[in-house]
Design a protein around this motif. Structure first.
Motif, mmCIF file in Angstrom:
data_model
loop_
_atom_site.group_PDB
_atom_site.id
_atom_site.type_symbol
_atom_site.label_atom_id
_atom_site.label_comp_id
_atom_site.label_asym_id
_atom_site.label_seq_id
_atom_site.Cartn_x
_atom_site.Cartn_y
_atom_site.Cartn_z
ATOM 1 N N LYS A 7 0.723 -1.271 0.146
ATOM 2 C CA LYS A 7 -0.096 0.149 -0.259
ATOM 3 C C LYS A 7 0.759 1.139 -0.187
ATOM 4 O O LYS A 7 0.449 1.763 -1.191
ATOM 5 N N THR A 8 2.122 1.549 0.950
ATOM 6 C CA THR A 8 2.649 2.488 1.024
ATOM 7 C C THR A 8 3.506 2.788 -0.630
ATOM 8 O O THR A 8 3.766 3.942 -1.248
ATOM 9 N N ALA A 9 4.539 1.951 -0.853
ATOM 10 C CA ALA A 9 4.686 1.701 -1.774
ATOM 11 C C ALA A 9 3.687 2.293 -3.124
ATOM 12 O O ALA A 9 4.366 3.232 -4.100
ATOM 13 N N THR A 10 2.449 2.019 -3.064
ATOM 14 C CA THR A 10 1.323 2.148 -4.092
ATOM 15 C C THR A 10 1.469 4.017 -4.103
ATOM 16 O O THR A 10 1.698 4.470 -4.827
ATOM 17 N N ASP A 11 1.153 4.072 -2.900
ATOM 18 C CA ASP A 11 0.840 5.325 -2.663
ATOM 19 C C ASP A 11 1.761 6.651 -2.763
ATOM 20 O O ASP A 11 1.233 7.551 -3.519
ATOM 21 N N LEU A 12 2.616 6.777 -2.762
ATOM 22 C CA LEU A 12 4.369 6.781 -3.068
ATOM 23 C C LEU A 12 4.434 6.794 -4.406
ATOM 24 O O LEU A 12 3.974 8.294 -4.960
ATOM 25 N N LEU A 13 4.133 6.238 -4.961
ATOM 26 C CA LEU A 13 4.316 5.706 -6.341
ATOM 27 C C LEU A 13 3.327 7.051 -7.052
ATOM 28 O O LEU A 13 3.590 7.029 -7.750
ATOM 29 N N GLN A 14 1.875 6.985 -6.726
ATOM 30 C CA GLN A 14 0.693 7.147 -7.358
ATOM 31 C C GLN A 14 1.322 8.912 -7.248
ATOM 32 O O GLN A 14 0.428 9.580 -7.415
ATOM 33 N N ARG A 15 1.590 9.278 -6.108
ATOM 34 C CA ARG A 15 2.165 10.633 -5.524
ATOM 35 C C ARG A 15 3.588 11.443 -6.189
ATOM 36 O O ARG A 15 2.585 12.449 -7.141
ATOM 37 N N PHE A 16 3.772 10.991 -6.554
ATOM 38 C CA PHE A 16 5.132 11.560 -6.494
ATOM 39 C C PHE A 16 5.971 10.663 -8.251
ATOM 40 O O PHE A 16 6.972 11.349 -8.860
ATOM 41 N N GLY A 17 5.173 9.704 -8.687
ATOM 42 C CA GLY A 17 5.814 9.089 -10.198
ATOM 43 C C GLY A 17 7.258 8.176 -10.221
ATOM 44 O O GLY A 17 7.142 7.290 -10.499
#
Length: 122
Positions: free
Chosen positions: A36-46
């Motif tokens: 979840k954290t990895a996905t959220d970070l990449l959705q937010r910052f690319g």
């Protein structure tokens, strides 16, 4: 791909594995960062690089984990990157098995833990 990884693009899978890790490929990732954290970070910052450029925008615990395991993140990114431009000079037909010792092949596969492949030997 987009469905399975909640909107991430295929190119982001490398950075996803850099953050999350992948035990099947011995990619350590960042300890404490899950799916979840990895996905959220990449959705937010690319990208992984963008995440590290904007650490001050993260929750304190996430920031701490990323700072503490920065080296692991970038080593994991290298490990997750498939090299696609390796020069290769061979004929695929030369790789076909036509005459081999099935007992020796079975023994080698057992030794290296390829148990699921043994029943597929011709």
């Amino acid at each position: 791909m987009v469905e399975k990884y909640q909107g991430l693009k295929p190119k982001q899978l490398i950075d996803y594995r850099a953050l999350r890790g992948d035990p099947t490929d011995n990619i350590p990732g960042v300890k404490g960062v899950g799916e979840k954290t990895a996905t959220d970070l990449l959705q937010r910052f690319g990208t992984l690089e963008n995440i590290y450029q904007k650490l001050d925008e993260l929750k304190p615990k996430t920031k701490e984990l990323l700072v503490l395991h920065k080296e692991d993140a970038f080593i994991s990114q290298d490990l997750a990157t498939i090299i696609q431009d390796v020069p290769m000079d061979f004929n695929l037909d030369d790789c076909l098995w036509s005459n081999y010792d099935k007992a020796k092949a079975t023994q080698s596969m057992e030794e290296f833990g390829f148990h699921s492949l043994i029943p597929r030997l011709p």
